[in-house]
Design a protein around this motif. Sequence first.
Motif, mmCIF file in Angstrom:
data_model
loop_
_atom_site.group_PDB
_atom_site.id
_atom_site.type_symbol
_atom_site.label_atom_id
_atom_site.label_comp_id
_atom_site.label_asym_id
_atom_site.label_seq_id
_atom_site.Cartn_x
_atom_site.Cartn_y
_atom_site.Cartn_z
ATOM 1 N N TYR A 130 -7.829 -2.989 0.664
ATOM 2 C CA TYR A 130 -8.041 -3.711 1.912
ATOM 3 C C TYR A 130 -9.625 -3.474 1.996
ATOM 4 C CZ TYR A 130 -3.085 -4.956 1.912
ATOM 5 O OH TYR A 130 -1.941 -5.441 2.810
ATOM 6 N N THR A 181 -3.088 -1.494 11.868
ATOM 7 C CA THR A 181 -2.583 -2.671 10.637
ATOM 8 C C THR A 181 -2.602 -2.416 9.280
ATOM 9 O OG1 THR A 181 -4.062 -3.793 12.237
ATOM 10 C CG2 THR A 181 -3.924 -4.477 10.043
ATOM 11 N N MET A 182 -2.650 -0.880 8.824
ATOM 12 C CA MET A 182 -2.690 -0.388 7.288
ATOM 13 C C MET A 182 -1.112 -0.150 7.391
ATOM 14 S SD MET A 182 -4.593 -1.311 5.287
ATOM 15 C CE MET A 182 -4.258 -3.029 5.084
ATOM 16 N N ILE A 227 -10.241 -3.691 5.419
ATOM 17 C CA ILE A 227 -10.410 -2.824 6.456
ATOM 18 C C ILE A 227 -10.999 -2.824 7.825
ATOM 19 C CG2 ILE A 227 -8.434 -0.250 6.388
ATOM 20 C CD1 ILE A 227 -7.525 -3.881 8.340
ATOM 21 N N ILE A 243 -8.048 1.840 -0.025
ATOM 22 C CA ILE A 243 -7.853 1.191 1.269
ATOM 23 C C ILE A 243 -9.779 1.410 1.142
ATOM 24 C CG2 ILE A 243 -7.743 1.870 4.106
ATOM 25 C CD1 ILE A 243 -4.675 1.518 2.902
ATOM 26 N N GLY A 294 -7.047 -0.344 13.410
ATOM 27 C CA GLY A 294 -7.228 -0.643 11.905
ATOM 28 C C GLY A 294 -5.921 0.015 11.289
ATOM 29 N N THR A 319 -12.140 -8.255 8.088
ATOM 30 C CA THR A 319 -13.201 -7.416 9.874
ATOM 31 C C THR A 319 -12.778 -8.581 10.963
ATOM 32 O OG1 THR A 319 -15.244 -8.056 8.246
ATOM 33 C CG2 THR A 319 -14.155 -4.915 7.796
#
Length: 269
Positions: free
Chosen positions: A168, A207-208, A170, A219, A204, A149
């Motif tokens: 994760y 990014t995943m 995130i 997640i 986010g 984060t």
Amino acid sequence: MTNEGFKYSILASGSSGNSFYLETPKKKLLIDAGLSAKKITHLMAEIGCSPKELDAILVTHEHKDHIHGVGVLARKYDLDIYANEKTWQTMDEHNMLGKIATEQKHIFERGKVLTFGDIDIESFGVSHDAADPQFYRFMKDDKSFVMLTDTGYVSDRMAGLIENADGYLIESNHDIEILRSGIYPWSLKQRILSDKGHLSNDDGSETMIRTIGSRTKKIYLGHLSKENNIKELAHMTMENKLSRADFGVGKDFKVYDTSPDTATPLTNI
């Protein structure tokens, strides 16, 4: 022999305070303590744990929503504190933690791997307006969990370091439209939207898409802003974007929400 992995709980995640609990057969660690020591104690009790059992606190960066309770907990329970050199300099210079004994202060350099008992922890730098912010990948028995984060963007190098983890946390800090039309002054909006600010719901999700792998099962959406986001919107954005990118949402892995004031269940990785 079975691989034991490790257990974790996201005690709190949000703009008001952040804390992550990690447990192995040999170590019990807190990563950040951005709420009062009393609140952290209450959150740990929710998952049947106590700060008395902790071995150390790892710090990601010196912002209050990550270190608010660190000093009190460290003094009360004689805990070791780990942070990198520039973060320590800033915390000491501004007396952010109060008096901490020298023997409780430890350096965890950015880009290094430290072993805590039976778990390896890798630190990596992020892009945020702090002295030298870093987050962590936890690794044990061929299992790993990534905390990410408080970053304005994710570089290719960072994405490579965190790819294909089992779980994760995130950042899904804000919805860009809600932030832009909201009550924050323009200077603060610019800070949040900048490369040294926070990842949006879209960021986010992207990014995943770049980092998720065949191992990934969980997640968690973290650090949601109370003013500039809606939990359901963050969740929907992540699931929709991953589905459109042909990932098996709900089948290969699940997306979970976090809370600023309720711990997630203690979970085996």
